[in-house]
Write a protein that holds these residues in place. Structure first.
Motif, mmCIF file in Angstrom:
data_model
loop_
_atom_site.group_PDB
_atom_site.id
_atom_site.type_symbol
_atom_site.label_atom_id
_atom_site.label_comp_id
_atom_site.label_asym_id
_atom_site.label_seq_id
_atom_site.Cartn_x
_atom_site.Cartn_y
_atom_site.Cartn_z
ATOM 1 N N GLY A 247 0.087 10.957 21.437
ATOM 2 C CA GLY A 247 0.913 10.040 20.654
ATOM 3 C C GLY A 247 1.745 10.803 19.622
ATOM 4 O O GLY A 247 1.338 11.849 19.121
ATOM 5 N N ARG A 248 2.923 10.277 19.290
ATOM 6 C CA ARG A 248 3.804 10.920 18.310
ATOM 7 C C ARG A 248 4.343 9.862 17.333
ATOM 8 O O ARG A 248 4.767 8.771 17.749
ATOM 9 C CB ARG A 248 5.001 11.615 18.986
ATOM 10 N N ILE A 249 4.312 10.226 16.045
ATOM 11 C CA ILE A 249 4.960 9.414 15.006
ATOM 12 C C ILE A 249 6.205 10.180 14.571
ATOM 13 O O ILE A 249 6.114 11.349 14.173
ATOM 14 C CB ILE A 249 4.021 9.186 13.811
ATOM 15 N N TYR A 250 7.360 9.531 14.615
ATOM 16 C CA TYR A 250 8.613 10.198 14.268
ATOM 17 C C TYR A 250 8.991 9.784 12.836
ATOM 18 O O TYR A 250 9.208 8.591 12.558
ATOM 19 C CB TYR A 250 9.710 9.819 15.266
ATOM 20 N N PHE A 251 9.038 10.779 11.948
ATOM 21 C CA PHE A 251 9.241 10.481 10.534
ATOM 22 C C PHE A 251 10.077 11.588 9.878
ATOM 23 O O PHE A 251 10.310 12.650 10.451
ATOM 24 C CB PHE A 251 7.886 10.384 9.808
ATOM 25 N N LYS A 252 10.486 11.326 8.623
ATOM 26 C CA LYS A 252 11.167 12.345 7.817
ATOM 27 C C LYS A 252 10.821 12.120 6.358
ATOM 28 O O LYS A 252 10.856 10.982 5.876
ATOM 29 C CB LYS A 252 12.681 12.289 7.997
ATOM 30 N N LYS A 253 10.467 13.202 5.645
ATOM 31 C CA LYS A 253 10.150 13.116 4.213
ATOM 32 C C LYS A 253 11.316 13.705 3.427
ATOM 33 O O LYS A 253 11.695 14.852 3.611
ATOM 34 C CB LYS A 253 8.863 13.896 3.907
ATOM 35 N N ARG A 254 11.887 12.902 2.530
ATOM 36 C CA ARG A 254 12.978 13.391 1.676
ATOM 37 C C ARG A 254 13.001 12.585 0.380
ATOM 38 O O ARG A 254 12.764 11.376 0.386
ATOM 39 C CB ARG A 254 14.325 13.295 2.396
ATOM 40 N N ASN A 255 13.276 13.311 -0.695
ATOM 41 C CA ASN A 255 13.333 12.702 -2.041
ATOM 42 C C ASN A 255 12.067 11.905 -2.347
ATOM 43 O O ASN A 255 12.114 10.773 -2.827
ATOM 44 C CB ASN A 255 14.559 11.789 -2.159
ATOM 45 N N HIS A 256 10.904 12.504 -2.024
ATOM 46 C CA HIS A 256 9.584 11.906 -2.307
ATOM 47 C C HIS A 256 9.361 10.597 -1.550
ATOM 48 O O HIS A 256 8.493 9.812 -1.912
ATOM 49 C CB HIS A 256 9.416 11.667 -3.813
ATOM 50 N N GLN A 257 10.166 10.310 -0.534
ATOM 51 C CA GLN A 257 9.967 9.105 0.278
ATOM 52 C C GLN A 257 9.774 9.513 1.737
ATOM 53 O O GLN A 257 10.432 10.430 2.225
ATOM 54 C CB GLN A 257 11.171 8.161 0.149
ATOM 55 N N VAL A 258 8.860 8.823 2.416
ATOM 56 C CA VAL A 258 8.603 9.085 3.829
ATOM 57 C C VAL A 258 9.202 7.942 4.639
ATOM 58 O O VAL A 258 8.876 6.768 4.415
ATOM 59 C CB VAL A 258 7.090 9.201 4.120
ATOM 60 N N GLU A 259 10.118 8.277 5.571
ATOM 61 C CA GLU A 259 10.730 7.279 6.451
ATOM 62 C C GLU A 259 10.084 7.359 7.826
ATOM 63 O O GLU A 259 9.952 8.442 8.398
ATOM 64 C CB GLU A 259 12.234 7.520 6.569
ATOM 65 N N PHE A 260 9.685 6.220 8.383
ATOM 66 C CA PHE A 260 9.070 6.162 9.707
ATOM 67 C C PHE A 260 10.051 5.473 10.660
ATOM 68 O O PHE A 260 10.475 4.321 10.417
ATOM 69 C CB PHE A 260 7.746 5.394 9.650
ATOM 70 N N TYR A 261 10.425 6.187 11.768
ATOM 71 C CA TYR A 261 11.480 5.719 12.647
ATOM 72 C C TYR A 261 10.947 5.042 13.913
ATOM 73 O O TYR A 261 11.244 3.884 14.182
ATOM 74 C CB TYR A 261 12.387 6.888 13.043
ATOM 75 N N ARG A 262 10.154 5.776 14.704
ATOM 76 C CA ARG A 262 9.683 5.270 15.988
ATOM 77 C C ARG A 262 8.288 5.822 16.272
ATOM 78 O O ARG A 262 7.780 6.688 15.555
ATOM 79 C CB ARG A 262 10.621 5.716 17.123
ATOM 80 N N ILE A 263 7.677 5.338 17.365
ATOM 81 C CA ILE A 263 6.383 5.822 17.857
ATOM 82 C C ILE A 263 6.498 6.006 19.360
ATOM 83 O O ILE A 263 7.085 5.168 20.057
ATOM 84 C CB ILE A 263 5.243 4.808 17.561
ATOM 85 N N SER A 264 5.958 7.113 19.883
ATOM 86 C CA SER A 264 5.808 7.266 21.335
ATOM 87 C C SER A 264 4.334 7.437 21.655
ATOM 88 O O SER A 264 3.565 7.922 20.827
ATOM 89 C CB SER A 264 6.611 8.467 21.849
ATOM 90 N N ARG A 265 3.931 7.025 22.871
ATOM 91 C CA ARG A 265 2.498 7.065 23.205
ATOM 92 C C ARG A 265 2.182 7.927 24.422
ATOM 93 O O ARG A 265 1.081 8.456 24.540
ATOM 94 C CB ARG A 265 1.978 5.625 23.437
ATOM 95 N N THR A 266 3.109 8.071 25.354
ATOM 96 C CA THR A 266 2.840 8.840 26.574
ATOM 97 C C THR A 266 3.820 9.987 26.687
ATOM 98 O O THR A 266 4.876 10.009 26.054
ATOM 99 C CB THR A 266 2.946 7.938 27.813
ATOM 100 N N LEU B 24 0.822 -1.223 0.000
ATOM 101 C CA LEU B 24 0.000 0.000 0.000
ATOM 102 C C LEU B 24 0.850 1.266 0.000
ATOM 103 O O LEU B 24 0.473 2.273 -0.610
ATOM 104 C CB LEU B 24 -0.926 0.019 1.223
ATOM 105 N N TYR B 25 1.986 1.226 0.699
ATOM 106 C CA TYR B 25 2.772 2.456 0.881
ATOM 107 C C TYR B 25 4.163 2.250 0.279
ATOM 108 O O TYR B 25 5.171 2.142 0.997
ATOM 109 C CB TYR B 25 2.852 2.811 2.372
ATOM 110 N N LYS B 26 4.196 2.199 -1.050
ATOM 111 C CA LYS B 26 5.445 1.886 -1.750
ATOM 112 C C LYS B 26 6.461 3.014 -1.649
ATOM 113 O O LYS B 26 7.658 2.788 -1.827
ATOM 114 C CB LYS B 26 5.148 1.574 -3.219
ATOM 115 N N ASN B 27 5.993 4.233 -1.387
ATOM 116 C CA ASN B 27 6.918 5.377 -1.265
ATOM 117 C C ASN B 27 7.337 5.600 0.188
ATOM 118 O O ASN B 27 7.772 6.691 0.541
ATOM 119 C CB ASN B 27 6.260 6.638 -1.828
ATOM 120 N N CYS B 28 7.186 4.586 1.015
ATOM 121 C CA CYS B 28 7.535 4.711 2.433
ATOM 122 C C CYS B 28 8.583 3.656 2.804
ATOM 123 O O CYS B 28 8.686 2.604 2.168
ATOM 124 C CB CYS B 28 6.302 4.535 3.314
ATOM 125 N N PHE B 29 9.346 3.993 3.848
ATOM 126 C CA PHE B 29 10.297 3.032 4.409
ATOM 127 C C PHE B 29 10.037 2.955 5.908
ATOM 128 O O PHE B 29 10.029 3.972 6.607
ATOM 129 C CB PHE B 29 11.745 3.459 4.139
#
Length: 405
Positions: free
Chosen positions: A366-385, A299-304
């Protein structure tokens, strides 16, 4: 021993009921999400169909106009050619008239110096011919002027029609380009719609399998309930034998059970409110990996997705997983519409990498830690509290990101 068996049966009932409810909620929300996406895509396709239908009507009208102008142009070209031939013919006649006049003028001049009667008669004859030639010239010049005017007007009409045809052909070309572009968009949307329909079908199959599993567990539950009733019956018989002492002991047990249940409920509510993660056994982890990782890759081919992201994701409660995936959809397919939701305070790592924060959850903690570069979105970690409790608190996750990136 009997009381312990009853308690175990009650705990099994609670676990089975909770699992059934979670399965029902998870699949209902997923199917609802897919139905909504299908409805949006179908509505968009219908709008494109309307625009294409309108553009095709317009192109048909333009085609008719162009054909009409070509017919009119052909008519005026025939008229122009006829007038041009007449114009050229009158020019030749006027030229011949001019030459004839000069010829007779010259002859008259030659006869002026000769006074014979015969020459005088010839002179009079030549002068009459010259007069007639001049009269003819006037008539020809009048016809020439009219023909010249008509020829100029006809040429202007042909030029105007040619210009109008070119303008309409340019307009037609633009309309056809728009139709081609819209049809390409339709093709892309239809492919996406087919994929979502396929995804919905697969989800229905999973849902039916889950229902079958729930049915089996329900049978187990009924068996446990039957066993519980048998134990309760046995317990009632014991109570009848031992009287008030056993009743008092049972009353104390019931009070303790109620307190324990209240404490368990309060703890569960507190954990759910704080988004505290729960431990996963190997079987649960394997099921989640098989469910999510291949689907995310498709579904999310432009994501890592970093492995630590999936580790955090799997420890979330099901409702939070749905909320996180909704955020992934926004950051992947609707980034420009949701960029304003990105938190202004970024995470700066030891290697000078800037990582963005995207909020999720009803409490927005909640927090989603990500970075968008070169048309790709990278997802690193998640925090909840946010209060430092649990493995997914913000401070601990941010410190890990700063150290490892």
């Amino acid at each position: 021993m009997l009381e312990k068996t009853i308690t175990e049966s009650q705990n099994k009932i609670i676990v089975l009921q909770r699992k059934n409810e979670e399965l029902k909620n998870t699949y209902s929300e997923k199917i609802l999400f897919l139905y909504k996406e299908i409805e949006e895509k179908q509505s968009f396709l219908q709008e494109k169909d309307k625009v294409i239908y309108t553009l095709k009507d317009q192109t048909n009208i333009i085609h008719k106009k162009i054909n009409g102008l070509y017919e009119e142009k052909a008519k005026y070209i025939l008229e122009r050619n006829y007038l041009k031939a007449e114009y050229d013919n009158l020019q030749r006649i006027l030229k011949a008239n001019f030459e004839s006049q000069n010829e007779y003028i010259h002859k008259i001049k030659e006869l002026e110096n000769q006074n014979s009667e015969l020459n005088q008669l010839k002179k009079q004859e030549y002068e009459l011919i010259l007069k007639n030639l001049k009269e003819e010239k006037k008539e020809y010049e009048k016809s020439f002027s009219i023909t010249q005017t008509n020829l100029i007007n006809s040429m202007k009409k042909v030029t105007t029609l040619h210009t109008n045809i070119k303008s309409l052909e340019n307009e037609l070309s633009e309309k056809e380009k728009q139709i081609h572009y819209l049809q390409e968009q339709q093709y892309i949307l239809q492919n996406r719609l087919d994929y979502v329909q396929h995804e919905k079908s697969l989800l229905y199959i999973q849902f039916e399998n889950a229902k079958e599993k729930a049915k089996h567990e329900k049978e187990q539950l009924e068996s446990i309930l039957k066993e519980k009733r048998e134990y309760e019956k046995e317990l009632n018989e014991i109570e009848a034998l031992y009287g008030e002492e056993l009743q008092k002991a049972e009353s104390d047990i019931q009070v303790l059970k109620i307190r324990l249940l209240e404490e368990q409920n309060n703890l569960a509510i507190e954990k759910a409110n704080q988004g505290a993660p729960h431990e996963l056994n190997i079987e649960e982890l394997k099921i989640l990996e098989q469910e999510y990782e291949p689907r995310f890759a498709e579904l999310y081919k432009n994501c890592f997705f970093h492995k630590e992201f999936f580790r955090d994701f799997f420890t979330l409660i099901p409702s939070d997983r749905l909320r996180v995936e909704a955020c992934i959809v926004n950051l992947t397919y609707r980034y420009e519409e949701n960029v304003h939701k990105i938190r202004p305070n970024n995470v700066r790592t030891n290697r000078k990498l800037t990582i963005n924060e995207y909020p999720f959850g009803q409490d927005r903690l909640g927090r989603i830690y990500f970075k968008k570069r070169n048309h790709q979105v990278e997802f690193y970690r998640i925090s909840r509290t946010k209060n430092g409790k649990g493995d997914l608190n913000q401070q601990q996750v941010i410190a890990w990101l700063q150290k490892n990136y």
